[in-house]
Design a protein around this motif. Structure first.
Motif, PDB file in Angstrom:
ATOM      1  N   ALA B 156      -4.885  12.342  -1.655  1.00 22.75           N
ATOM      2  CA  ALA B 156      -3.775  12.347  -0.694  1.00 22.75           C
ATOM      3  C   ALA B 156      -4.174  13.083   0.587  1.00 22.75           C
ATOM      4  CB  ALA B 156      -2.546  13.002  -1.320  1.00 22.75           C
ATOM      5  N   GLU B 157      -4.878  14.202   0.435  1.00 26.99           N
ATOM      6  CA  GLU B 157      -5.323  14.967   1.612  1.00 26.99           C
ATOM      7  C   GLU B 157      -6.360  14.206   2.419  1.00 26.99           C
ATOM      8  OE1 GLU B 157      -5.107  19.515   0.017  1.00 26.99           O
ATOM      9  OE2 GLU B 157      -6.958  18.911   1.004  1.00 26.99           O
ATOM     10  N   ARG B 158      -7.284  13.575   1.713  1.00 29.22           N
ATOM     11  CA  ARG B 158      -8.340  12.823   2.397  1.00 29.22           C
ATOM     12  C   ARG B 158      -7.744  11.653   3.189  1.00 29.22           C
ATOM     13  NH1 ARG B 158     -11.729  12.698   4.396  1.00 29.22           N
ATOM     14  NH2 ARG B 158     -13.208  11.175   3.592  1.00 29.22           N
ATOM     15  N   CYS B 159      -6.709  11.035   2.636  1.00 32.31           N
ATOM     16  CA  CYS B 159      -6.061   9.924   3.324  1.00 32.31           C
ATOM     17  C   CYS B 159      -5.521  10.406   4.676  1.00 32.31           C
ATOM     18  CB  CYS B 159      -4.935   9.361   2.458  1.00 32.31           C
ATOM     19  SG  CYS B 159      -4.068   7.979   3.219  1.00 32.31           S
ATOM     20  N   LYS B 258      -7.445   6.492  -7.506  1.00 30.36           N
ATOM     21  CA  LYS B 258      -6.276   7.090  -6.847  1.00 30.36           C
ATOM     22  C   LYS B 258      -6.095   6.355  -5.524  1.00 30.36           C
ATOM     23  CE  LYS B 258      -7.069  10.215 -10.054  1.00 30.36           C
ATOM     24  NZ  LYS B 258      -6.573   9.977 -11.398  1.00 30.36           N
ATOM     25  N   LEU B 259      -4.982   5.635  -5.444  1.00 32.46           N
ATOM     26  CA  LEU B 259      -4.708   4.821  -4.264  1.00 32.46           C
ATOM     27  C   LEU B 259      -3.717   5.548  -3.354  1.00 32.46           C
ATOM     28  CD1 LEU B 259      -4.880   2.077  -2.729  1.00 32.46           C
ATOM     29  CD2 LEU B 259      -2.998   1.283  -4.185  1.00 32.46           C
ATOM     30  N   CYS B 260      -4.119   5.762  -2.091  1.00 32.90           N
ATOM     31  CA  CYS B 260      -3.234   6.418  -1.123  1.00 32.90           C
ATOM     32  C   CYS B 260      -3.112   5.538   0.102  1.00 32.90           C
ATOM     33  CB  CYS B 260      -3.789   7.770  -0.689  1.00 32.90           C
ATOM     34  SG  CYS B 260      -4.139   8.840  -2.070  1.00 32.90           S
ATOM     35  N   MET B 261      -1.905   5.381   0.570  1.00 35.89           N
ATOM     36  CA  MET B 261      -1.689   4.586   1.779  1.00 35.89           C
ATOM     37  C   MET B 261      -0.878   5.420   2.756  1.00 35.89           C
ATOM     38  SD  MET B 261      -0.661   1.104  -0.163  1.00 35.89           S
ATOM     39  CE  MET B 261      -1.428  -0.271   0.636  1.00 35.89           C
ATOM     40  N   MET B 319       4.579   8.412   6.556  1.00 38.29           N
ATOM     41  CA  MET B 319       4.964   8.147   5.169  1.00 38.29           C
ATOM     42  C   MET B 319       3.697   7.863   4.381  1.00 38.29           C
ATOM     43  SD  MET B 319       7.553   5.252   3.601  1.00 38.29           S
ATOM     44  CE  MET B 319       6.444   3.857   3.627  1.00 38.29           C
ATOM     45  N   THR B 320       3.596   8.428   3.165  1.00 33.78           N
ATOM     46  CA  THR B 320       2.431   8.142   2.330  1.00 33.78           C
ATOM     47  C   THR B 320       2.888   7.617   0.973  1.00 33.78           C
ATOM     48  OG1 THR B 320       2.426  10.482   1.743  1.00 33.78           O
ATOM     49  CG2 THR B 320       0.801   9.788   3.348  1.00 33.78           C
ATOM     50  N   VAL B 321       2.054   6.730   0.421  1.00 32.49           N
ATOM     51  CA  VAL B 321       2.288   6.223  -0.934  1.00 32.49           C
ATOM     52  C   VAL B 321       1.121   6.700  -1.782  1.00 32.49           C
ATOM     53  CG1 VAL B 321       2.319   4.134  -2.377  1.00 32.49           C
ATOM     54  CG2 VAL B 321       3.572   4.181  -0.208  1.00 32.49           C
TER      55      VAL B 321
END
Lengths: 274, 422
Positions: B156-159, B258-261, B319-321
């Motif tokens: 999440a942080e890297r995204c 781990k998928l982050c958008m 917004m993050t997913v």
């Protein structure tokens, strides 16, 4: 049976307890003035109870690892859809968890406690499990297992339990493995449900600004007629475990291994000892 | 229960949340700075070195013993980011006087300990102790490095880092390990002096303590420090324009991908459309909503994930997913996620989704009054966005959001970055 009350004047709290004739115990902690209300319904049954003799059976049964946890997921499924949607419609949040020796179902809400409470007692009491939904759940639980597989602290803890115990089922991950849950069927789940989910093997508790008399009345309405009362044992005495025989393997005095190592990407080694 | 800003003393906002309902009272002190590459690591070291000892309690164990004397009060400190601000926080929890025979001044005792930690550190030759600074730098280095241990958190942080590579929001609030090089007892002390004198600050006190006692205690906190030069922090610039989506993949030999958008929403907390955006996020994938589109479609319908949720940082308008999935399911999961967003933009929001989501939001706002920490968090957020909506005001604003408002807010949301850790 009358309500008993424990008083804790040092912190200004009370705990009311009521035991129903079917063996179910209910607890209430009234918290005047609080807006949040909370209830949990728990069964004395968890991941370690994978071998047992059900009441009335002669032979022990061993179920796949992760069955108690799988059952926790499937109880939310009801005849007319997932009960989570009904909690959502009331704006409340349900949840559940499975440990080594217990499974608990819970919710928190601010409004319409009684409606939420009815949902909780209703879905735990009335399983509706189909083969199709069991298959569907396997993918979800596999991802839950994989999530923990990537958690270094969790891996460290279970590595430690595996080093400590040779046979005790506490060494097995609560959710089982992707392989073991593949073997779980509707029949497995119902066998475990029918064995362990009996009032004498369960407790229900609530906290919040709730009237004790009403709470025990509602609990009675929802659960006092729940079928099986505690079975008498051969000697005719009341067995509050409902006649369940829980079987655990012989555990040698020796530890399983002095050290177990597992490699994964972490910033510095993590260890657990005990 | 009521929350009031009692005063502004020395450029410090003082807030009292008065309630006799809690057994535990709390004091929170927040300092705010602009999130910057130069100062993130230094700011993170401030609470770390301050908790190492005060003039009167020179070692950590002395502070611990004092906390024990104060009926087992609990102290904590740290840094986090809210939008493009770095928040340095200090916090103490203590039992209400009505449960103990303390003579009725536990609040004053706790406040003076907290105040000593923040403003009266143990000094050696006029600066922090070099030995302690070196130790805290080492600890901080381990902390920064350990972020890879929490795989979902790291992804999440890297995204966000990749998404905001040219914006302050992409800076880690801990700083980077290389930022620690060259920091010594003198430079850290000088930075600390500037921060306590120049950073906007807020103090929150919750519990059964009178306004008079709060104000008297607060007067002491910064009394020896000239805070006339405190400057206001500008609100984060919101991103404008349509992003060109980018995708980054990182390998870590994981069991689960781990998928982050990351999405741009163009709406932040001080915007009148914020409540519609927040409502929109809750229907789409809000954490507390088990009926959210993401939970229902990615998890329940397609059995692709155990956890999936979306959230917004209202201080930045992003917004993050986040989700954990089978590595081979990445394309399938991404497509289902984006389809849900398109559905929202197209107005596919059922009455059930609208009603259940509104009730869930209202429940959490109502329950907030049982949680001192939740209330402090709420009011700190209001202080940052320059708004003053109470939880009751917020509930009214959520109630007035229509489906059309939600669809309009959804229309602003654009995919910016996909980050996949596998």
């Amino acid at each position: 049976m009358a309500m008993t009350t424990m008083e804790y004047p040092e912190i200004g709290e009370k705990l009311h307890i009521y035991e129903y004739s079917n063996g179910l115990k209910a607890f209430l902690i009234p918290m005047k003035g609080r807006l949040k209300k909370y209830a949990a319904f728990a069964v004395n049954y968890g991941s370690v109870n994978n071998t047992f003799i059900a009441p009335g059976d002669m032979e022990p049964v061993t179920v796949p690892d992760g069955t108690a946890h799988f059952l926790e997921h499937k109880l939310f499924e009801q005849k007319n859809g997932n009960v989570m949607d009904k909690f959502s419609a009331l704006g409340s949040s349900p949840n559940a968890y499975t440990g080594f020796s217990q499974t608990a179902y819970l919710f928190s809400c601010t409004d319409r406690f009684r409606d939420n409470y009815r949902l909780l007692t209703g879905f735990v009491r009335n399983p509706y499990i189909t083969e199709e939904s069991v298959e569907k759940e396997k993918g979800i639980i596999a991802q839950e297992i994989n999530m923990y597989a990537d958690d270094p602290d969790w891996r460290g803890y279970f590595g430690f339990l595996n080093a400590l115990y040779q046979n005790n089922p506490v060494r097995i991950d609560i959710a089982g493995t992707v392989e073991s849950i593949g073997k779980i069927s509707r029949d497995t789940l119902l066998k475990c449900y029918n064995t362990f989910y009996i009032p004498a093997n369960m407790v229900i508790a609530a906290a919040g600004d709730i009237d004790p008399d009403k709470f025990f009345e509602w609990t009675g309405e929802a659960l006092a007629d729940w079928g099986r009362s505690p079975r008498g044992t051969a000697g005719g005495e009341m067995d509050l475990d409902g006649g369940i025989t829980r079987i655990f393997p012989e555990e040698p005095k020796e530890i399983a291994a002095p050290l177990i190592e597992h490699s994964m990407s972490v910033s510095a080694p993590i260890f657990t000892m005990g | 229960m009521k929350m009031r800003r009692l005063a502004v003393i020395g450029n410090t906002g003082i807030y009292g949340i008065r309630s006799g309902r809690f057994k535990t009272n709390t004091i929170h002190v927040f300092l705010q700075d602009v999130l910057s590459g130069e100062r993130a690591a230094l700011n993170s070291l401030i609470p770390a070195i301050l908790k190492a000892g005060t003039a009167g309690y020179p070692e950590m164990k002395d502070i611990s013993m004092r906390l024990e004397e104060l009926y087992g009060s609990a102290f904590s400190c740290g840094t986090h980011k809210k939008g493009e601000r770095q928040i340095i926080s200090f916090h103490i929890d203590f039992v209400s006087d009505r449960f103990i025979n303390s003579g009725g001044h536990l609040f004053e005792d706790c406040f003076s300990l907290l105040s000593a930690i923040i403003t009266d550190p143990f000094l050696e030759n006029g600066f922090f102790r070099p030995k302690h600074v070196e130790r805290e730098i080492e600890n901080h280095k381990s902390l920064i490095e350990s972020r890879i241990n929490d795989k979902a958190g790291y992804a999440a942080e890297r995204c966000i880092e990749e998404m905001c590579i040219n914006e302050p929001y992409g800076i880690m609030e801990t700083g980077k390990t290389e930022d620690l090089e060259g920091i010594n007892a003198k430079s850290l002390f000088e930075h600390y002096r500037k921060a306590v004198a120049g950073c906007p600050a807020d103090i929150f006190v919750t519990g059964d303590i009178s306004d008079k006692r709060i104000l008297e205690a607060c007067r002491i906190l910064f009394s020896g420090i000239d805070r006339s030069g405190v400057t206001k922090i500008p609100f984060a610039d919101e991103y404008r324009g349509k992003p060109v989506p980018k995708e980054i993949c990182e390998d870590m030999k994981l069991t689960q991908g781990k998928l982050c958008m990351g999405f741009r929403t163009g709406i932040t907390g001080e915007d009148s459309r914020y409540y519609a955006l927040s409502f929109c996020n809750a229907i789409f994938g809000g954490g507390g909503c088990l009926h959210s589109k993401l939970f229902r479609n990615v998890r329940e319908e397609n059995s692709l994930a155990y956890y999936i949720y979306s959230r917004i940082d209202r201080f930045k308008g992003i917004m993050t997913v986040n989700s954990g999935i089978e590595i081979s399911d990445k394309e399938k999961a991404s497509a289902i996620i984006l389809k849900q967003l398109d559905d929202m933009k197209a107005g596919n929001i059922s009455d059930y989704e609208y009603e259940a989501t509104l009730k869930t939001i209202l429940t959490s706002l109502k329950a907030m009054s049982d949680s001192p920490g939740g209330l402090v968090e709420h009011w700190l957020g209001q202080s940052i966005t320059g708004t003053s909506d109470s939880p009751v005001d917020a509930a009214a604003k959520f109630r007035s959001v229509t489906k059309d408002d939600i669809i309009e807010a959804a229309g602003n949301i654009e995919l910016d970055t996909v980050f996949f850790l596998k």
